[in-house]
Design an enzyme around this catalytic site. Structure first.
Site, short mmCIF file in Angstrom:
data_model
loop_
_atom_site.label_atom_id
_atom_site.label_comp_id
_atom_site.label_asym_id
_atom_site.label_seq_id
_atom_site.Cartn_x
_atom_site.Cartn_y
_atom_site.Cartn_z
N THR A 1 0.84 -1.20 0.00
CA THR A 1 0.00 0.00 0.00
C THR A 1 0.88 1.25 0.00
O THR A 1 2.01 1.21 0.46
CB THR A 1 -0.94 0.02 1.22
OG1 THR A 1 -0.17 0.19 2.41
CG2 THR A 1 -1.74 -1.26 1.31
N GLY A 2 0.33 2.33 -0.54
CA GLY A 2 1.13 3.55 -0.68
C GLY A 2 2.30 3.31 -1.61
O GLY A 2 3.40 3.82 -1.38
N SER B 1 4.78 6.24 -4.10
CA SER B 1 5.74 7.25 -3.65
C SER B 1 6.46 6.77 -2.40
O SER B 1 6.02 5.82 -1.74
CB SER B 1 5.04 8.59 -3.35
OG SER B 1 4.20 8.46 -2.21
N GLY B 2 7.58 7.44 -2.10
CA GLY B 2 8.29 7.20 -0.85
C GLY B 2 8.69 5.76 -0.62
O GLY B 2 9.19 5.06 -1.52
N ILE B 3 8.48 5.29 0.61
CA ILE B 3 8.90 3.94 1.00
C ILE B 3 8.22 2.88 0.15
O ILE B 3 8.84 1.91 -0.29
CB ILE B 3 8.59 3.70 2.50
CG1 ILE B 3 9.31 4.73 3.37
CG2 ILE B 3 8.97 2.29 2.90
CD1 ILE B 3 8.88 4.70 4.83
N GLY B 4 6.92 3.05 -0.11
CA GLY B 4 6.18 2.05 -0.87
C GLY B 4 6.70 1.89 -2.28
O GLY B 4 6.83 0.78 -2.80
N TYR C 1 -0.83 10.89 15.15
CA TYR C 1 -0.12 9.91 14.33
C TYR C 1 0.37 8.73 15.16
O TYR C 1 0.14 7.56 14.82
CB TYR C 1 1.05 10.61 13.64
CG TYR C 1 1.95 9.72 12.83
CD1 TYR C 1 1.48 9.07 11.70
CD2 TYR C 1 3.29 9.53 13.18
CE1 TYR C 1 2.31 8.27 10.93
CE2 TYR C 1 4.13 8.73 12.43
CZ TYR C 1 3.63 8.10 11.30
OH TYR C 1 4.45 7.30 10.56
#
Length: 663
Positions: free
Chosen positions: A383-384, A387-390, A528
């Protein structure tokens, strides 16, 4: 001069032959039929050809070592020294195997020595021949041995008895302590003795900074000697005249306690040391039937089995924790006087033993550590993933041969990711999903299960972070609702949706990208951290329910990563962060090793501080809270989002010390 050696290709044996080849004479080495290649490989080490180091085919399990009559006739009257080293040196071996190799094998070696009319039979016994004798065991003691119930102790004692009672040729007995690697090179060929605790030390090093104090055991005195001392002493004593019928303790005259030994290896590994050591004997007041009853409980047995399996420690090693025997070695010291052959202090060579183990014997070196070995042709939902880590994780998985299901909201952003995956030959499918919408989550699950029929890995990476102090959130309750909706309920919905499939297929792995904030409870991230903590807690509970279904959970308490999620907070441009690729490496680590948790040492230390000094920790965090104020955007001031933030030297220093923590 002619030598005959059993066990010459073994650990101590090959070092002994290092010494023998420096002397005059041929060396005959017992080898099994078809096992000559190992001896061939060692000849180059010794700098000797097959005319100098001669293979003699035989079998320890057969009478007279199963030697051919022609070999016996050829060697009769010529063998000056018969060294018998072949045996099982393993606490975990079964009783029947040890009886056959150690006792009957010694009897067969004695028969062979008699048939050859050998000059002297040199038997390598062990300090285990003393059993668990309580007190000082002298070199002239044998029958006094106590507590020989363990098969290793019993067979080492009985094999020595065979030499004493049945050997018709002159003999000498050597009892080494626990033999470790070479003091100059660290070389050893198997994990034994103190090496069993190296994995525990390594795990502590990876979890905690080296300066964190820990609690351990004191234990009895454990007698450790390097292999080079053992063979140097044996070689010298064997060639001295007038010592037939003697027994020699090749031991450390000043042995250290178990706790001291472990601390020396912890220091060598740069791991935390046991600053407080508890004497294990203090628990002896507990009646044995109570301990036996507790240890017989099914949950306790399962836990003990799993822990010992993870650490690679055989249960029988605990016989040595309160080891009661001290060994007098005055006869050996007298024989070695003036030679300079002594036991070196462990602190001088512990680092060499550790270094050799970590480079050559660490069990992790022999498992399939490749990502492709774990995920090739497996279905992995990320998931995600745009972008970024995903995104970085999706690329690594696709390159390793996984079938990657990339989940995100925006099809336009996904197009570039899918193109890159396919251009490198990877397999991927994009599924659009708003993870804050539970109905959309259910559609995602149904789509994936229908198309692929299985899900092997679920990487819950998508998340929402809000950096805002609680005082700025009094009228923004939706901050807490939306973080909980995506970070907790969305991830939970996927777990609950894919779990039945994982159970039915016989296993699966769920990896949750959490935060270092859950461990450190850093201020200004209450919404968060609370949402991530909820997912962490659920996963801990679920892992206990499904571990016997082979469904594993890993929580990654990720430090600060430079992703689009943190871009609005400009002060993060000036603090240390991981790259998405480095963060993806942690996901790879989770897939390969299946740990329960991955966290930085600073994160773990933060959790410990909350447990042992909660008030002081709150004061420290409050200081950081005041040092790094809310941004103008967090306070509701429009137009403040893009403003660069200049950090003071104090802020920069604090951020460097607490690398990875969100402030």
């Amino acid at each position: 001069m002619t030598y005959f050696v059993t066990g010459g290709t073994g650990f101590i044996g090959r070092f002994l032959i290092d010494k023998l080849v420096a002397r005059k004479g041929d060396i005959h080495v017992l080898v099994r039929k078809g096992s000559g290649k190992k001896l061939d490989a060692l000849r180059s080490r010794w700098g000797a050809d097959e005319k100098r180091v001669i293979a003699v085919t035989g079998d320890l399990a057969k009478p007279g070592l199963g030697l051919a009559s022609s070999d016996v006739a050829r060697l009769k009257g010529k063998v000056r020294h018969f060294f018998h080293l072949a045996a099982i040196y393993d606490l975990g071996a079964d009783a029947a195997s040890q009886e056959q190799a150690n006792v009957e094998g010694t009897r067969h070696a004695v028969q062979a020595a008699e048939a050859m009319d050998a000059g002297c039979f040199h038997h390598v016994s062990s300090i285990a021949a003393a059993g668990l004798y309580d007190g000082v065991f002298r070199e002239d003691m044998f029958e006094e041995a106590e507590e020989l119930d363990h098969p290793y102790f019993r067979t080492k004692h009985d094999s020595e008895g065979v030499v004493r009672n049945e050997c018709p040729v002159p003999w000498r007995v050597y009892r080494p302590g626990i033999v470790v690697g070479h003091s100059k090179t660290g070389e050893i060929d198997k994990i034994d003795g103190p090496y069993y605790f190296f994995k525990l030390i390594q795990k502590l090093r990876n979890a905690l900074p080296p300066w964190v104090p820990t609690v351990g055991i004191e234990g009895g005195r454990i007698n450790i000697v390097p292999v080079d001392f053992v063979v140097d002493a044996m070689d010298h004593v064997a060639h001295r005249k007038g010592l037939d019928g003697g027994c020699f303790h090749l031991t450390d005259p000043e042995p250290r306690r178990v706790g001291e030994v472990l601390n020396l290896f912890a220091k060598a590994a740069h791991a935390p040391q046991m600053t407080m050591r508890v004497n294990a004997k203090m628990f002896s007041f507990i009646p044995s039937f109570v301990l036996d009853s507790v240890m017989s409980l099914a949950p306790v047995r399962r836990i003990q089995k799993q822990v010992l399996s993870d650490l690679g420690i055989p249960k029988d090693m605990f016989h040595f924790i309160n080891y009661p025997t001290r060994f007098d070695s005055r006869e050996t010291e007298k024989a070695l006087k003036g030679t300079g052959i002594t036991v070196p202090p462990l602190e001088e060579y512990a680092w060499r033993l550790w270094d050799y183990w970590e480079r050559n014997l660490d069990p992790d070196l022999f498992i399939d550590r490749s990502l492709s070995g774990k995920v090739r042709d497996k279905v992995v939902v990320v998931t995600g993933g745009t972008s970024g880590i995903g995104e970085a994780t999706a690329y690594k998985l696709a390159e390793a041969g996984a079938i990657v299901v990339v989940v995100a909201r925006d099809p336009e952003k996904a197009a570039a990711v899918m193109e890159r995956v396919k251009s490198h030959g990877g397999k991927a499918k994009f599924v659009s999903c708003d993870l804050s919408d539970l109905a959309d989550c259910d559609k995602l699950v149904a789509t994936v299960v229908k198309e692929f029929g299985r899900v092997d890995y679920l990487v819950n990476n998508a998340g929402r972070s809000i950096r805002r102090g609680i005082a700025s959130s009094f009228d923004r309750f939706h901050d807490f609702e939306r973080t909980m909706q995506l970070n907790y309920f969305g991830s939970l919905r996927l777990i609950m949706g894919f779990m039945p499939t994982m159970v039915a297929q016989g296993g699966g792995h769920i990896i949750n990208i959490s935060s270092i904030g859950v461990l450190t409870r850093a201020p200004r991230f209450s919404a968060y951290v609370a949402s991530k903590a909820a997912l962490d807690a659920f996963s801990d509970c679920a892992a206990s329910e499904f571990i016997d279904n082979q469904v594993h959970f890993t929580t990654i308490n990720m430090p600060l990563v430079k992703t689009p999620m943190i871009a609005p907070t400009k002060l993060y441009n000036h603090v240390p962060t991981l790259t998405p690729e480095q963060a993806a490496d942690l996901v790879v680590q989770a897939i390969v090793y299946k740990p329960v948790r991955i966290a930085t040492r600073l994160g773990v230390f933060g959790e410990i501080l909350h447990a042992v000094a909660p008030k002081a920790t709150q004061i420290l965090l409050n200081t950081a809270f005041r040092m790094f104020p809310d941004s103008g955007a967090a306070k509701g001031k429009k137009g403040e989002e893009a403003k660069e933030v200049e950090l003071t030297p104090e802020q920069v220093a604090f951020a460097q010390i607490t690398q990875g923590i969100h402030w």
